[in-house]
Design an enzyme around this catalytic site. Structure first.
Site, PDB file in Angstrom:
ATOM      1  N   ASP A 150      66.396   2.894 -46.902  1.00  0.00           N
ATOM      2  CA  ASP A 150      66.445   3.735 -45.714  1.00  0.00           C
ATOM      3  C   ASP A 150      67.864   4.313 -45.617  1.00  0.00           C
ATOM      4  O   ASP A 150      68.178   5.292 -46.292  1.00  0.00           O
ATOM      5  CB  ASP A 150      66.067   2.831 -44.533  1.00  0.00           C
ATOM      6  CG  ASP A 150      65.855   3.567 -43.243  1.00  0.00           C
ATOM      7  OD1 ASP A 150      65.092   4.531 -43.228  1.00  0.00           O
ATOM      8  OD2 ASP A 150      66.447   3.158 -42.222  1.00  0.00           O
ATOM      9  N   THR A 191      71.812  -1.731 -47.193  1.00  0.00           N
ATOM     10  CA  THR A 191      71.466  -3.052 -47.733  1.00  0.00           C
ATOM     11  C   THR A 191      71.673  -3.086 -49.243  1.00  0.00           C
ATOM     12  O   THR A 191      72.349  -3.979 -49.766  1.00  0.00           O
ATOM     13  CB  THR A 191      69.993  -3.404 -47.400  1.00  0.00           C
ATOM     14  OG1 THR A 191      69.794  -3.280 -45.996  1.00  0.00           O
ATOM     15  CG2 THR A 191      69.653  -4.819 -47.842  1.00  0.00           C
TER      16      THR A 191
HETATM   17  P1  IMP Z   1      68.690   0.098 -45.203  1.00  0.00           P
HETATM   18  O1  IMP Z   1      69.795  -0.890 -45.332  1.00  0.00           O
HETATM   19  O2  IMP Z   1      68.873   1.004 -44.007  1.00  0.00           O
HETATM   20  O3  IMP Z   1      68.407   0.886 -46.464  1.00  0.00           O
HETATM   21  O4  IMP Z   1      67.453  -0.739 -44.737  1.00  0.00           O
HETATM   22  C1  IMP Z   1      66.460  -1.101 -45.468  1.00  0.00           C
HETATM   23  C2  IMP Z   1      65.630  -2.110 -44.701  1.00  0.00           C
HETATM   24  O5  IMP Z   1      65.181  -1.619 -43.428  1.00  0.00           O
HETATM   25  C3  IMP Z   1      64.381  -2.325 -45.506  1.00  0.00           C
HETATM   26  O6  IMP Z   1      64.569  -3.372 -46.431  1.00  0.00           O
HETATM   27  C4  IMP Z   1      63.356  -2.628 -44.455  1.00  0.00           C
HETATM   28  O7  IMP Z   1      63.341  -4.007 -44.192  1.00  0.00           O
HETATM   29  C5  IMP Z   1      63.804  -1.887 -43.226  1.00  0.00           C
HETATM   30  N1  IMP Z   1      63.060  -0.608 -43.089  1.00  0.00           N
HETATM   31  C6  IMP Z   1      63.526   0.630 -43.280  1.00  0.00           C
HETATM   32  N2  IMP Z   1      62.574   1.569 -43.097  1.00  0.00           N
HETATM   33  C7  IMP Z   1      61.449   0.887 -42.779  1.00  0.00           C
HETATM   34  C8  IMP Z   1      60.093   1.302 -42.478  1.00  0.00           C
HETATM   35  O8  IMP Z   1      59.718   2.490 -42.470  1.00  0.00           O
HETATM   36  N3  IMP Z   1      59.226   0.291 -42.214  1.00  0.00           N
HETATM   37  C9  IMP Z   1      59.576  -1.026 -42.216  1.00  0.00           C
HETATM   38  N4  IMP Z   1      60.817  -1.441 -42.503  1.00  0.00           N
HETATM   39  C10 IMP Z   1      61.756  -0.498 -42.780  1.00  0.00           C
END
Ligand code: IMP
Ligand code: MG
Length: 187
Positions: free
Chosen positions: A102, A106
């Protein structure tokens, strides 16, 4: 269709094809090598299980659990480890397996952290990718499917801890109270 679902975005068959394709690609890329798949809990559990069964090189599995903190206005970039690896990854070829990228925080953080433990190589693999939401640049080596900027559930992905067991990936209905900081604490 259940009331909380707006539409099915990715079917079981498409998910299976995606896992088959990624598994074949990883098997080719790591021919004659051994790998450790590192699943990011909880969201990646379903994808990790399916992907691993399409990989033909010898492998071990391990899991990490992390919480990321970011919000619409702030990008702290802090990722807290709730459960660390059981395995020593020094000198090993590792592939981090995520459910979805997203903001990118992470995976970017995990790559940096795991690199400090001196593995032979680090690759990143995600089932789904929302490129429009990216806040930090991160090079993901294996991407299953790019999806539009919608909040999805099913196939391991949750909303408020629920819907992980749905066999397909669906867009959640508009009536959900989606907060901007969706990922906080619930990976
Ligand atoms: P990032 O660090 O923002 O890339 O977050 C990724 C984490 O956010 C993923 O591993 C998911 O656990 C959560 N996440 C992001 N988008 C979604 C979604 O559309 N549905 C469910 N979980 C999401
Ligand atoms: Mg996740």
């Amino acid at each position: 269709m259940a009331k909380y679902i707006k539409e099915v975005l990715i079917t079981k068959e498409e998910i299976d094809q995606m896992c088959r394709r990624l598994g074949a690609q990883i098997s080719r890329d790591y021919e004659d090598r051994e790998i450790i798949l590192i699943g990011v809990l909880k969201g990646a559990y379903a994808f990790m299980a399916d992907l691993a069964r399409y990989i033909t090189v010898p492998l071990k599995v391990d899991f990490m659990s992390v919480s990321s903190y970011g919000s619409g206005t702030k990008t702290s970039g802090v990722v807290r480890i709730n459960k660390d690896l059981d395995t020593d990854i020094t000198g090993k070829h590792i592939i981090v397996v995520e459910d979805i990228v997203d903001s990118g925080l992470t995976l970017k953080h995990l790559r940096e952290l795991l690199t400090t433990r001196n593995p032979a190589s680090v690759a990143l693999c995600t089932a789904f990718d929302k490129p429009e939401r990216r806040r930090v640049e991160v090079d993901v080596d294996y991407v299953g499917m790019k999806i539009p900027d919608e909040f999805i559930v099913g196939y391991g992905l949750d909303f408020d801890g629920k819907y992980r067991n749905l066999p397909e990936v669906s867009i959640l209905g508009d009536d959900r109270d989606l907060k901007d900081d969706k990922q906080g604490g619930n990976q």
